[in-house]
Design a protein around this motif. Structure first.
Motif, PDB file in Angstrom:
ATOM      1  N   ILE A   1     -39.387   1.257  27.924  1.00 46.41           N
ATOM      2  CA  ILE A   1     -39.162  -0.182  27.918  1.00 46.41           C
ATOM      3  C   ILE A   1     -39.300  -0.761  29.331  1.00 46.41           C
ATOM      4  CG2 ILE A   1     -36.633   0.172  28.028  1.00 46.41           C
ATOM      5  CD1 ILE A   1     -38.128  -2.751  26.133  1.00 46.41           C
TER       6      ILE A   1
ATOM      7  N   ARG B   1     -39.407  -2.403   9.719  1.00 47.33           N
ATOM      8  CA  ARG B   1     -39.553  -1.061   9.176  1.00 47.33           C
ATOM      9  C   ARG B   1     -38.534  -0.831   8.064  1.00 47.33           C
ATOM     10  NH1 ARG B   1     -36.431   2.525   9.347  1.00 47.33           N
ATOM     11  NH2 ARG B   1     -35.233   1.752  11.121  1.00 47.33           N
TER      12      ARG B   1
ATOM     13  N   THR C   1     -29.387  -1.167  21.139  1.00 49.53           N
ATOM     14  CA  THR C   1     -30.723  -0.673  20.830  1.00 49.53           C
ATOM     15  C   THR C   1     -31.082   0.417  21.829  1.00 49.53           C
ATOM     16  OG1 THR C   1     -31.596  -2.424  22.218  1.00 49.53           O
ATOM     17  CG2 THR C   1     -31.550  -2.844  19.856  1.00 49.53           C
TER      18      THR C   1
ATOM     19  N   ASN D   1     -33.671   0.486  23.397  1.00 49.32           N
ATOM     20  CA  ASN D   1     -34.287  -0.200  24.528  1.00 49.32           C
ATOM     21  C   ASN D   1     -33.277  -0.856  25.467  1.00 49.32           C
ATOM     22  OD1 ASN D   1     -36.755   0.601  23.642  1.00 49.32           O
ATOM     23  ND2 ASN D   1     -37.393  -1.388  22.810  1.00 49.32           N
TER      24      ASN D   1
ATOM     25  N   PHE E   1     -27.437  -2.800  11.128  1.00 46.48           N
ATOM     26  CA  PHE E   1     -28.444  -1.872  11.646  1.00 46.48           C
ATOM     27  C   PHE E   1     -27.907  -0.439  11.756  1.00 46.48           C
ATOM     28  CE2 PHE E   1     -28.690  -6.115  13.591  1.00 46.48           C
ATOM     29  CZ  PHE E   1     -29.725  -6.604  12.803  1.00 46.48           C
TER      30      PHE E   1
ATOM     31  N   HIS F   1     -29.946   2.967  12.096  1.00 51.13           N
ATOM     32  CA  HIS F   1     -31.359   2.753  12.428  1.00 51.13           C
ATOM     33  C   HIS F   1     -31.709   3.662  13.608  1.00 51.13           C
ATOM     34  CE1 HIS F   1     -32.548  -1.400  10.623  1.00 51.13           C
ATOM     35  NE2 HIS F   1     -31.794  -0.716   9.798  1.00 51.13           N
ATOM     36  N   PRO F   2     -32.835   4.352  13.543  1.00 47.57           N
ATOM     37  CA  PRO F   2     -33.195   5.197  14.687  1.00 47.57           C
ATOM     38  C   PRO F   2     -33.466   4.392  15.960  1.00 47.57           C
ATOM     39  CG  PRO F   2     -34.929   5.212  12.990  1.00 47.57           C
ATOM     40  CD  PRO F   2     -33.758   4.497  12.418  1.00 47.57           C
ATOM     41  N   GLU F   3     -33.749   3.094  15.818  1.00 44.24           N
ATOM     42  CA  GLU F   3     -34.027   2.264  16.999  1.00 44.24           C
ATOM     43  C   GLU F   3     -32.744   1.819  17.699  1.00 44.24           C
ATOM     44  OE1 GLU F   3     -35.093   1.667  13.930  1.00 44.24           O
ATOM     45  OE2 GLU F   3     -37.292   1.647  13.929  1.00 44.24           O
TER      46      GLU F   3
END
Lengths: 503, 265
Positions: free
Chosen positions: A133, A189, B177, B179, B210, B213-215
């Motif tokens: 990122i 997704r 997240t 990120n 969420f 969630h893998p993210e």
């Protein structure tokens, strides 16, 4: 519409679902030509995305063109051969972020794309590595004198994360590059294979300040795919909720704009008033953000006469105070001096980028889904499109104020003449093999949802285009030649969603 | 200038007398859920099956609800055939320990104040750095609103600051997240010790919608230790304010523990 391009695509109206086979499959170059010609004739690229074909392996591209003049949507699909396709972006700027997204999600390279960089930095997968990122080949202005300013992802205020990279010469900004993806949580997704019991909650949290807008776009799709008829009363109440959402955010934005130029009276008043509009939504459904209000088949909460009376009385009081607060902005030369000619986007740039919502209307572009692609209650009532022509912070503020007045008027009318009957119909499950598109004018602009169901009625793909997706580049353009200290003001005048973009 | 003064007069005084007086909340406001297991039909799983985040479970002792996962939606109350579940307008929901959010009937134990040195350090002045880590901007909005004249957070000595180096702690929203993981960790490390972490909203407590969630990472605790949990999706501003004030000892410990629900106007 004259134009062979449109004949090659299938025409749909907003909120219509058709058999997925009705979406014409074209050779890629024909789809490309159809899009380019369609855009030339005034079409907008409302969505352009990839999806894995049912047989697996190949990636199919789907395009949705919106023709404002006609109120028609045109759709088509194509499967490029090999691992690349000739990019549309050099000839059609609107495609730039869509093509970056396609490249990032599927490794399908748009050849000749001038600005092929990451969009959301999803996790690596399927044998493909992804950059970390924030790692990107940022545009740089070379030389001794320019300098670079990097801001984010963690900002000074209570705001969502994003990274901004400025190329500056002294105080002047040559160029701003916006790099997002920090909010990427994999919603699209997770929507595949739905509807599940989480689907509606994903919709309400795509952009939490636009819960009504996104939930509405989703419910329109599900209803079209299942053949559910929504009662008239529900349409009216959905309109009321959508306009309340617009009111809260527009009023909050005007207050925040005042704060960013140091004009505290309006900042303080509008901060409070925004809460009053949010509380009006809570009066309706218990949640300040409209959670639980829009449900497939109608709405989750009815409006009884006593509640309707309270709602109108509160709105009248709130509008009176909002008017007092906002008129201070127009009457204060120190505010006007900061708003005017700051962050200007020309009409040409707005059209070229395909801007939507108040950001587009502030450039004199008459673009409002409520008017051009009306659905639900907006088919029965006219909301005049509010525009301004200077394309600057002032224009974006003025458009918001005009919309505030009209939204209150709209709600008053709807609440006082609510159709009788039920507010919710039993919604069926989406039928098998359907394809649908829905557009909603959220407070930031056009929300577009596109979905397809498989042979068992499950979503085989679900595309969400938040208005911010179109508009972030508009903010970058607005900063060109501006003072870097005007960034917060320009940013607030767009007030875009990070999570709606990152999904 | 005269117009500015006239507008000031017209706008009036708007700061609510919180926490001195019970606030008014809309009748449809969905606060603390209340479970009545005696009404549950034998073998009924309707609420468990309807819950989008797995907040509800059934075991030998009856239904169990994890407010840390709860979205305060209507899916369970609509699914329940017996009216064994309902939302009260109780907005006081913050706790210090994650497991206190798991309830059998209703929320029993609320957040206690900081103790000893931390209380004397932060009790009258608490500076927070907010980090949005995958939030939908719902929690962020209702945290931000505490700075308006309605709530006037500053009068309690609590303030949001621009740099983690000026902060006593973090207020985190979002499921964290992947990120944002590094940015959150770096921001935490930049806060000088001793430091606090406050997790606001279902996402920051458990991942919320969420979850798994893998993210994303199922909440702030996956990266940093959390001292205060404020549930909701998003929590009402008063829920957040109540939690902050309990933490700094400005609301009497035990207030609300007996389920004295605020009056509805």
């Amino acid at each position: 519409m004259n134009g062979a391009c449109f004949d090659r695509l299938a025409a749909l109206h907003n909120g219509q679902a058709v058999s997925r086979d009705r979406v014409p499959e074209l050779p890629f170059l024909d789809l490309r030509t159809a899009i380019l010609e369609g855009v030339e004739l005034g079409g907008r690229l409302a969505a352009f995305f990839g999806r894995k074909t049912a047989s697996g392996g190949a990636v199919e591209l789907v395009a949705v063109l919106a023709l404002d003049a006609e109120g028609q949507l045109y759709v088509g699909r194509a499967t490029p051969e090999g691992a690349s396709f000739p990019a549309l972006t050099p000839e059609c700027t609107q495609a730039h972020l869509f093509e970056r997204e396609i490249a990032e999600q599927f490794g399908l390279a748009p050849e000749g794309h001038p600005w092929l960089k990451p969009v959301r930095y999803p996790p690596a997968g399927e044998g493909r590595s992804m950059p970390s990122i924030g790692v990107a080949d940022f545009y740089r202005v070379a030389g001794e004198e320019p300098h670079e300013v990097a801001v984010g992802p963690v900002h000074a205020g209570v705001i969502e994360p994003g990274h901004f990279r400025f190329q500056c010469h002294g105080e002047n900004v040559f160029h701003l590059e916006i790099m997002l993806g920090y909010q990427h949580r994999g919603v699209e997704r997770a929507l595949v294979g739905g509807p599940t019991k989480r689907t509606l909650h994903y919709m309400e949290t795509l952009a939490g300040d636009t819960s009504i807008g996104h939930a509405l776009a989703h419910c329109m799709l599900v209803e079209a795919m299942s053949g559910t008829r929504v009662p008239a009363r529900a349409h009216a109440l959905r309109g009321v909720a959508l306009e309340l959402e617009r009111l809260a955010n527009h009023v909050g934005d005007l207050g925040a704009l005042a704060a960013d130029v140091g004009f505290l009276p309006t900042a303080a008043y509008c901060g409070r008033l925004r809460g009053d509009y949010l509380n009006a939504t809570a009066l309706l459904c218990g949640s300040r953000f409209g959670r639980g209000m829009v449900r497939p088949g109608g709405v989750g909460f009815d409006l009884d006469p006593a509640r309707a009376e309270t709602l109108v009385a509160r709105l009248d009081a709130a509008l009176r105070d909002t008017r007092t607060a906002v008129e201070l902005l127009w009457n204060s030369p120190s505010v006007q001096a900061r708003f005017e000619e700051t962050g200007t986007v020309s009409r040409e740039v707005a059209l070229e980028l395909g801007l939507v919502g108040p950001a587009a209307r502030a450039c004199g572009v008459e673009r409002d889904v409520r008017q051009t692609f009306p659905s639900g209650i907006y088919q029965f009532t006219q909301l005049p499109v509010a525009t301004a022509d200077s394309g600057d912070v002032f224009a974006r503020a003025q458009v918001r104020w005009l919309e505030i007045e009209r939204s209150v008027e709209f709600i008053r009318e709807q609440v006082q003449a609510l159709p009788a009957g039920a507010c919710r119909a039993q919604a069926g499950a989406p039928a098998a093999g359907r394809f649908g598109v829905s557009l909603v004018e959220g407070w930031r602009g056009e929300i577009c949802h596109v979905a397809t169901t498989d042979a068992s009625g499950r979503f085989s793909d679900y595309k969400v285009v938040d208005p911010s997706f179109h508009n972030w580049t508009g903010l970058a353009m607005a900063l060109r030649g501006q003072q870097i200290s005007d960034f917060p003001l320009c940013n607030k005048s767009f007030n875009l969603s990070y999570c709606g973009h990152d999904l | 200038m005269l117009k500015v003064l006239l507008a000031r007069l017209a706008q009036g005084h708007r700061t609510i007398p919180f926490p001195g007086e019970a606030p008014s909340l809309p009748d449809r406001f969905r606060g603390a859920p209340e479970l009545d297991p005696t009404k549950c039909p034998d073998g009924c799983q309707a609420c468990v099956d309807a819950c989008p985040t797995g907040a509800l479970a059934q075991d030998a002792a009856g239904p169990r609800l994890d407010l840390g996962r709860c979205l305060f939606c209507t899916d369970c109350t609509e699914a329940c055939p017996a009216g064994a579940l309902r939302h009260t307008t109780e907005y006081r929901l913050a706790v210090r320990e994650r497991e206190d959010l798991v309830i059998r009937r209703t929320l029993e134990k609320r957040a206690s104040a900081l103790e000893g040195k931390l209380r004397s350090l932060f009790g009258r002045s608490l500076k927070l750095r907010q980090v949005s880590a995958g939030g939908c901007n719902g929690c962020e909005s209702d945290v931000n609103v505490l700075n308006t004249i309605v709530f006037d957070l500053g009068r309690f000595g609590i303030q949001f600051v621009a740099s983690p180096r000026h902060a006593d702690g973090l207020l985190i929203t979002g499921p964290v997240t992947e990120n944002m993981r590094l940015a959150l960790r770096k921001t935490y490390d930049a806060v000088p010790p001793p430091k606090l972490v406050i997790a606001v909203g279902a996402c920051a407590i458990s991942g919320g919608p969420f979850l798994d969630h893998p993210e994303a990472h199922n909440g702030a605790s996956s990266v940093v230790p959390v001292d205060l949990f404020i549930p909701g999706c998003p929590p009402h501003p008063l829920t957040i304010l109540d939690g902050l004030l309990r933490l700094v000892g400005r609301i009497e410990e035990g207030a609300g523990d007996r389920g004295d629900v605020p009056a509805i106007p």
